[in-house]
Design an enzyme around this catalytic site. Structure first.
Site, PDB file in Angstrom:
ATOM      1  N   HIS A 150      -4.235   5.699   3.267  1.00  0.00           N
ATOM      2  CA  HIS A 150      -4.850   4.463   2.787  1.00  0.00           C
ATOM      3  C   HIS A 150      -4.242   3.214   3.411  1.00  0.00           C
ATOM      4  O   HIS A 150      -4.960   2.321   3.901  1.00  0.00           O
ATOM      5  CB  HIS A 150      -4.700   4.422   1.263  1.00  0.00           C
ATOM      6  CG  HIS A 150      -5.486   3.371   0.569  1.00  0.00           C
ATOM      7  ND1 HIS A 150      -4.952   2.136   0.248  1.00  0.00           N
ATOM      8  CD2 HIS A 150      -6.758   3.368   0.118  1.00  0.00           C
ATOM      9  CE1 HIS A 150      -5.870   1.430  -0.384  1.00  0.00           C
ATOM     10  NE2 HIS A 150      -6.980   2.139  -0.477  1.00  0.00           N
ATOM     11  N   SER A 194     -11.001  -1.632  -1.366  1.00  0.00           N
ATOM     12  CA  SER A 194      -9.790  -1.539  -0.547  1.00  0.00           C
ATOM     13  C   SER A 194     -10.031  -1.921   0.895  1.00  0.00           C
ATOM     14  O   SER A 194      -9.135  -2.415   1.574  1.00  0.00           O
ATOM     15  CB  SER A 194      -9.248  -0.105  -0.559  1.00  0.00           C
ATOM     16  OG  SER A 194      -8.409   0.123  -1.634  1.00  0.00           O
ATOM     17  N   ASN A 205     -13.140  -0.310  -7.961  1.00  0.00           N
ATOM     18  CA  ASN A 205     -14.310   0.492  -7.574  1.00  0.00           C
ATOM     19  C   ASN A 205     -14.984   1.222  -8.734  1.00  0.00           C
ATOM     20  O   ASN A 205     -15.633   2.233  -8.532  1.00  0.00           O
ATOM     21  CB  ASN A 205     -13.895   1.557  -6.550  1.00  0.00           C
ATOM     22  CG  ASN A 205     -13.290   0.971  -5.306  1.00  0.00           C
ATOM     23  OD1 ASN A 205     -13.537  -0.169  -4.965  1.00  0.00           O
ATOM     24  ND2 ASN A 205     -12.484   1.764  -4.624  1.00  0.00           N
ATOM     25  N   ASP A 251       0.826  -1.196   0.000  1.00  0.00           N
ATOM     26  CA  ASP A 251       0.000   0.000   0.000  1.00  0.00           C
ATOM     27  C   ASP A 251       0.868   1.257   0.000  1.00  0.00           C
ATOM     28  O   ASP A 251       1.987   1.250  -0.501  1.00  0.00           O
ATOM     29  CB  ASP A 251      -0.943  -0.039   1.214  1.00  0.00           C
ATOM     30  CG  ASP A 251      -2.315   0.515   0.884  1.00  0.00           C
ATOM     31  OD1 ASP A 251      -2.407   1.736   0.662  1.00  0.00           O
ATOM     32  OD2 ASP A 251      -3.282  -0.267   0.852  1.00  0.00           O
TER      33      ASP A 251
END
Length: 303
Positions: free
Chosen positions: A82, A235, A174, A48
């Site tokens: 994130h 996520s 997404n 990430d």
């Protein structure tokens, strides 16, 4: 080709809440299994934007990290938010404040393959995978993706990790379209998102590659600077599945059963809660991930 994070920030909280168990963690029935397994001994690599390893809800489970986005290999700090959020979903510490992750005793490894702008390269991810293999990581969680097949370099690295016994989970994406990569690779558990009403999240990608679904809407977790935030995206669903796998792996080890990637995939296939069209479908894959069913099975226990 760029890989990007798969989420939207909804709300950031500066005040530390009295400890909460997020609705998503409850939906996968993690709390019901914590008396039997909390993910002890399982090494989870979060691919990430880095991890805020000083966060009070993460520091207890933090082991180490590596950065493949700049020349400073030791700079694993998350400045985007994130990666820290995903890390908390997996293994936020069970203490008196903040949040609790799905596997609150699992060990966190931060692999910074996305820069502070939230995007990264094939090369960084390949290097991260080979690092994870060398570190004998158990689970790789990738809340990142791209809409086109990245080609053989990444796929070969994924195959190496799978052959090394690593369970790999990744977000479908997404865009409310077909599943992206690396989730689309057959060696990867592709995770879609559901909302609080057990419906498919309206952004969640779909298609034949989808393996399983998990909570991914309005998820509360850790955020840099000792904060907490609610985010939505595949996520968030991905680390839910990574946490469930960690719980199952600890339980299996304690029972003397080898929790290989093939075994984990079999359990997800056979023991998820069917949603949508009966059986494996393009919207939910094999259904909603559920750790109680994965461990308890169809009333026959682990077999």
């Amino acid at each position: 080709m760029e890989f990007k994070i798969q989420s939207e920030v909804l709300e950031v909280q500066s005040v530390t809440p009295v400890q909460k168990v997020d609705w998503g963690v409850s939906m996968v029935q993690a709390p019901q299994m914590w008396s039997m397994t909390k993910g002890d001994g399982i090494k989870v690599a979060v691919f990430d934007t880095g991890v805020d390893f000083n966060h009070p809800d993460l520091i207890g489970n933090w082991v180490k990290g590596v950065n493949f986005t700049t020349s400073d290999i030791n700079d694993v700090m998350d400045r985007q938010g994130h990666g820290s959020h995903c890390a908390g979903v997996i293994a936020g510490t069970d203490n008196d404040f903040g949040i609790v992750g799905v596997a609150p005793n699992a060990k966190l490894y931060g692999v910074k393959v996305l820069g502070d702008n939230g995007s990264g390269s094939i090369n960084a991810i390949v290097k991260g995978i080979d690092w994870a293999i060398a570190e004998k990581i158990d689970i790789i969680s990738m809340s990142l993706g791209t809409s086109a097949d990245p080609g053989p370099a990444l796929h070969d690295a994924i195959k190496r990790a799978r052959a090394a016994g690593i369970v790999i989970v990744a977000a479908t994406g997404n865009e409310n379209t077909s599943c992206g990569w690396p989730a689309a690779y057959p060696e990867v558990i592709a995770v879609g998102a559901v909302d609080q009403s057990f419906g498919r999240a309206n952004f969640s990608n779909f298609g034949e590659a989808v393996d399983v679904a998990a909570p991914g809407v309005d998820i509360l977790s850790t955020y840099p600077g000792n904060r907490y935030a609610k985010l939505s995206g595949t996520s968030m669903a991905t680390p839910m599945v990574a946490g469930v796998v960690a719980l199952v792996q600890t339980f299996c080890r304690n029972m003397g059963v080898a929790a290989t990637p093939d075994k984990i995939v079999q359990m997800i296939t056979e023991r998820s809660v069917d949603m949508g069209t009966a059986g494996d479908d393009d919207m939910f894959g094999n259904g909603l991930v559920n750790v109680y069913r994965m461990i308890k099975g169809n009333n026959d226990g682990l077999r």
